[in-house]
Each structure stands twice: as C-alpha cells, then as structure tokens.
Design an enzyme around this catalytic site. Sequence first.
Site, PDB file in Angstrom:
ATOM      1  N   HIS A 174      -4.486  -0.222   6.038  1.00 33.39           N
ATOM      2  CA  HIS A 174      -4.038   0.569   7.193  1.00 33.39           C
ATOM      3  C   HIS A 174      -4.943   0.387   8.411  1.00 33.39           C
ATOM      4  O   HIS A 174      -5.609   1.304   8.874  1.00 33.39           O
ATOM      5  CB  HIS A 174      -3.853   2.044   6.841  1.00 33.39           C
ATOM      6  CG  HIS A 174      -4.884   2.640   5.902  1.00 33.39           C
ATOM      7  ND1 HIS A 174      -6.230   2.585   6.131  1.00 33.39           N
ATOM      8  CD2 HIS A 174      -4.747   3.312   4.733  1.00 33.39           C
ATOM      9  CE1 HIS A 174      -6.871   3.191   5.152  1.00 33.39           C
ATOM     10  NE2 HIS A 174      -5.996   3.628   4.285  1.00 33.39           N
TER      11      HIS A 174
ATOM     12  N   LYS B  72      -9.852  -0.177  -5.445  1.00 36.44           N
ATOM     13  CA  LYS B  72      -9.814   0.460  -4.136  1.00 36.44           C
ATOM     14  C   LYS B  72     -11.119   1.178  -3.851  1.00 36.44           C
ATOM     15  O   LYS B  72     -11.601   1.963  -4.674  1.00 36.44           O
ATOM     16  CB  LYS B  72      -8.655   1.476  -4.105  1.00 36.44           C
ATOM     17  CG  LYS B  72      -8.517   2.276  -2.825  1.00 36.44           C
ATOM     18  CD  LYS B  72      -7.890   1.478  -1.691  1.00 36.44           C
ATOM     19  CE  LYS B  72      -7.963   2.208  -0.356  1.00 36.44           C
ATOM     20  NZ  LYS B  72      -6.823   3.079  -0.119  1.00 36.44           N
TER      21      LYS B  72
ATOM     22  N   ASP C 165       1.374   2.732   3.572  1.00 36.80           N
ATOM     23  CA  ASP C 165       0.536   3.916   3.391  1.00 36.80           C
ATOM     24  C   ASP C 165       1.385   5.184   3.337  1.00 36.80           C
ATOM     25  O   ASP C 165       0.949   6.260   3.746  1.00 36.80           O
ATOM     26  CB  ASP C 165      -0.537   4.020   4.481  1.00 36.80           C
ATOM     27  CG  ASP C 165      -1.617   5.039   4.124  1.00 36.80           C
ATOM     28  OD1 ASP C 165      -1.744   5.370   2.933  1.00 36.80           O
ATOM     29  OD2 ASP C 165      -2.300   5.520   5.039  1.00 36.80           O
TER      30      ASP C 165
ATOM     31  N   HIS D  34     -10.540   1.418   2.151  1.00 38.57           N
ATOM     32  CA  HIS D  34     -10.312   2.465   3.160  1.00 38.57           C
ATOM     33  C   HIS D  34     -11.518   2.376   4.091  1.00 38.57           C
ATOM     34  O   HIS D  34     -12.601   2.871   3.767  1.00 38.57           O
ATOM     35  CB  HIS D  34     -10.201   3.856   2.528  1.00 38.57           C
ATOM     36  CG  HIS D  34      -9.868   4.899   3.554  1.00 38.57           C
ATOM     37  ND1 HIS D  34      -8.646   5.516   3.635  1.00 38.57           N
ATOM     38  CD2 HIS D  34     -10.590   5.390   4.606  1.00 38.57           C
ATOM     39  CE1 HIS D  34      -8.632   6.348   4.668  1.00 38.57           C
ATOM     40  NE2 HIS D  34      -9.804   6.288   5.270  1.00 38.57           N
TER      41      HIS D  34
ATOM     42  N   HIS E 295       0.865  -1.201   0.000  1.00 33.49           N
ATOM     43  CA  HIS E 295       0.000   0.000   0.000  1.00 33.49           C
ATOM     44  C   HIS E 295       0.895   1.241   0.000  1.00 33.49           C
ATOM     45  O   HIS E 295       1.517   1.574   1.009  1.00 33.49           O
ATOM     46  CB  HIS E 295      -0.901   0.015   1.239  1.00 33.49           C
ATOM     47  CG  HIS E 295      -1.844   1.193   1.305  1.00 33.49           C
ATOM     48  ND1 HIS E 295      -3.191   1.042   1.552  1.00 33.49           N
ATOM     49  CD2 HIS E 295      -1.642   2.521   1.169  1.00 33.49           C
ATOM     50  CE1 HIS E 295      -3.775   2.233   1.560  1.00 33.49           C
ATOM     51  NE2 HIS E 295      -2.853   3.156   1.339  1.00 33.49           N
TER      52      HIS E 295
ATOM     53  N   HIS F 222       1.406   5.434  -1.814  1.00 30.94           N
ATOM     54  CA  HIS F 222       0.951   6.544  -2.662  1.00 30.94           C
ATOM     55  C   HIS F 222       2.172   7.134  -3.348  1.00 30.94           C
ATOM     56  O   HIS F 222       3.049   7.692  -2.679  1.00 30.94           O
ATOM     57  CB  HIS F 222       0.268   7.628  -1.828  1.00 30.94           C
ATOM     58  CG  HIS F 222      -0.943   7.132  -1.116  1.00 30.94           C
ATOM     59  ND1 HIS F 222      -2.218   7.257  -1.628  1.00 30.94           N
ATOM     60  CD2 HIS F 222      -1.079   6.467   0.069  1.00 30.94           C
ATOM     61  CE1 HIS F 222      -3.086   6.701  -0.784  1.00 30.94           C
ATOM     62  NE2 HIS F 222      -2.421   6.210   0.250  1.00 30.94           N
TER      63      HIS F 222
HETATM   64  C1  NCD Z   1      -3.558   9.225   2.105  1.00 25.41           C
HETATM   65  C2  NCD Z   1      -3.123  10.261   1.072  1.00 25.41           C
HETATM   66  O1  NCD Z   1      -2.588  11.306   1.460  1.00 25.41           O
HETATM   67  O2  NCD Z   1      -3.286   9.994  -0.114  1.00 25.41           O
HETATM   68  N1  NCD Z   1      -3.555   9.849   3.412  1.00 25.41           N
HETATM   69  C3  NCD Z   1      -3.489   9.213   4.600  1.00 25.41           C
HETATM   70  O3  NCD Z   1      -3.582   9.888   5.627  1.00 25.41           O
HETATM   71  N2  NCD Z   1      -3.317   7.920   4.696  1.00 25.41           N
HETATM   72  C4  NCD Z   1      -4.878   8.667   1.728  1.00 25.41           C
HETATM   73  C5  NCD Z   1      -5.268   7.456   2.532  1.00 25.41           C
HETATM   74  O4  NCD Z   1      -4.698   6.390   2.373  1.00 25.41           O
HETATM   75  O5  NCD Z   1      -6.166   7.590   3.379  1.00 25.41           O
HETATM   76 ZN    ZN Z   2      -3.324   5.134   1.678  1.00 28.22          ZN
END
Ligand code: NCD
Ligand code: ZN
Length: 345
Positions: A176, A101, A249, A138, A13, A15
Amino acid sequence: MLNLNITRPDDWHIHLRQDAALATTVSHAAQQFNRVIVMPNCTPPIIDQESALKYRNHIITNIPSNYKTQFEPLLTIYLTDNTTIENIKHAAFDKNIIAAKLYPKGATTNSNSGVTNILKIYNILEAMEKFGLPLLVHGEVTDRNVDVFDRETVFIDKILTDIRIKFPNLKITLEHLTTKHGVDFVLNYNHNTAATITPHHLLLNRNDLLVDGFKPHYYCLPIIKDSPNQQALINAAVSGDPRFFAGSDSAPHVRSNKESACCPAGIYHGPNTVLVYTEFFDMQNKLDKLEAFISFYGADFYNLPRNTDKITLIKNNTVIPDNYNYLDNAIVPFWAGRTINWSFG
Ligand code: NCD
Ligand code: ZN
C-alpha cells in the site's frame, strides 16, 4: 457499449479477517479474483505454518461452491520478535504460504505482536533471503514524534534502505504505497523490489479525507497523502512498470466502529475492487494498462503463472451499495452509494 475482456485478476494484498467474517469477505473476493494474498493480522496473529494452514482451511470452507476450484488463498505469516528460522523454513517450503509480513509493532490494526526493533529480526530476514520467502512490508515508523504523514518516508530512509542493501536477494514488496518517496525507492532498484498500490490511494488525496468534515470510510493506514503524492502513485500505476501492481488492502471494519469517536483504520472494497480499479484507469485514459497492473505483474513478481481464464468488464453503470451485511452489523464499502461507469459482464 464498450466491452473489455481481460485475464482474471488477483489481489496481492487483502484482509479476509476470521471466523464469521469469512462468510462475507471470502465470497466478495472469490467473485473477482483467482488468487489473493491474505494478510495475517488476525486475533491471534497467524505466526507460523501451523496457524496459517488452519486459517487456510477456514477460508476454504467459506468459498462459495461455484468458485471452489478456482479461488486460491495464498497465506502469509506475521513476523514477531519471536519468529524463528524454523518458522521461516517451514513457510518457505509450503506452497500455500507465499510470504512473511512485517508490521512494526503498533503501526496499524492488530499489529501489537509486531516487530519492536528491526535489528532483532535481521537473522530472520537472512533466512528469508536464503530460503526464498518474500518480505511484505507495512512501511511506517511508529515513533510518536514522527508526523503521521511522514511515517512512510521515514521508514524508507531509516529502515527499508538498509534492509534493501543488506539482503539484495530478498524479494521485498512495499505494501500500500502512498508517497512519491516510495515510488522513487522502488524505481531505484532493478531487482526484487516492488510495491502494491490500492484503489483508494490512487483515487483520493487528503482533501477528500478531511475537507468538509472527516470521512471515516476514507480513513486507512498508511493515511491518504496530499495531491502531489497521489499524482506520483497515479503515474506509477499507469506507467506500465511491472514493479507496481494491484493490492487492494481491502480491510473490513463494522460500520458502528468506523462511525465512532475513534475510527479504526481500514477501507473495504468488497466485491467492487476490480470495478473501482477499472474506473481509475478509465479516468486516466489508460485502460490499456489495466490488465497488466491487476492481472500480470503481481504473478510475475512472485514467480507464479499468470491466470489463463478471462473476465468481461462492460462500460455500464454500477451503483455501489450503501452497505453489505457483515457479522451482526453492516459494512460500508468504498464509494458507497456512488454510480461508477463499469460493471461485470
Ligand atoms: C488494515 C486492517 O484493518 O487490518 N488497515 C488499514 O488501514 N490498511 C491493516 C493495514 O494493512 O495497515
Ligand atoms: Zn493491509
């Protein structure tokens, strides 16, 4: 000096963001991982096979040359109220796309195109079950009347339990994970149910976030919970139960936004994810459970082969940098400035 030789990890996971951000995020990920599951909450969101493959090309262009052959981004598509069964079919039969997702609309960063009412996509979940496309969740309700610390628990009770019962052959990953309730939910099912656990939810509780002043670099969603919930996550992660595995995450936001009057949610681990997980398992005296958690169980759950190459971790200090260059700003990583006991060999 203690050396640990383990199978190269994957991050289930992450970003990576888009455009110029990829120069930083892809390089930081490729240094550590063979495979990453890339979240689709870009602007605009990655909602189908076509946009996923375009995004994949951008990511691949940004892989540093020495990692080109080994680093593999696995894409996801973002479920919306308008996702079609055709979207699901195309994603399911594309080996570069691993899952879809679910963001409840408004739950987190870039979730405005998310699903407004879960019942609207039951036909889509049915198609995902039929074509074998896993659901990444999520797991938070967005009802303003539900306390922010209870949003995961209410989501599990009001939404996820029914999905689990109605679609028993759908693989579901509760992303998460932050609560004991979530741990118990996963433990309740022998098949097709798993969870990722981040380094920060293992290492922090809400006192770390809130006492002596709010710490923007510890703010993420789902929000860091209290110590009993943290303890339940710790127990799950070190238990050796294959239903719990690594997903950082890691979610970058530029420093000037994080340190502002309305701090966005997201914690960045950058190139330190593996070291921080290692530090955690060492603190728990459970280094023997590290490799399976970060290198085996995720691959097993997604029916992918385990990696065969190895990395070496050395019990030797690393100072986490105060920040990295990111876009035309800086980004502050988790535990910036802190000395940890592990480094890469
Ligand atoms: C994530 C993001 O910034 O894209 N933020 C977070 O607090 N985890 C989005 C997510 O996974 O909720
Ligand atoms: Zn995330």
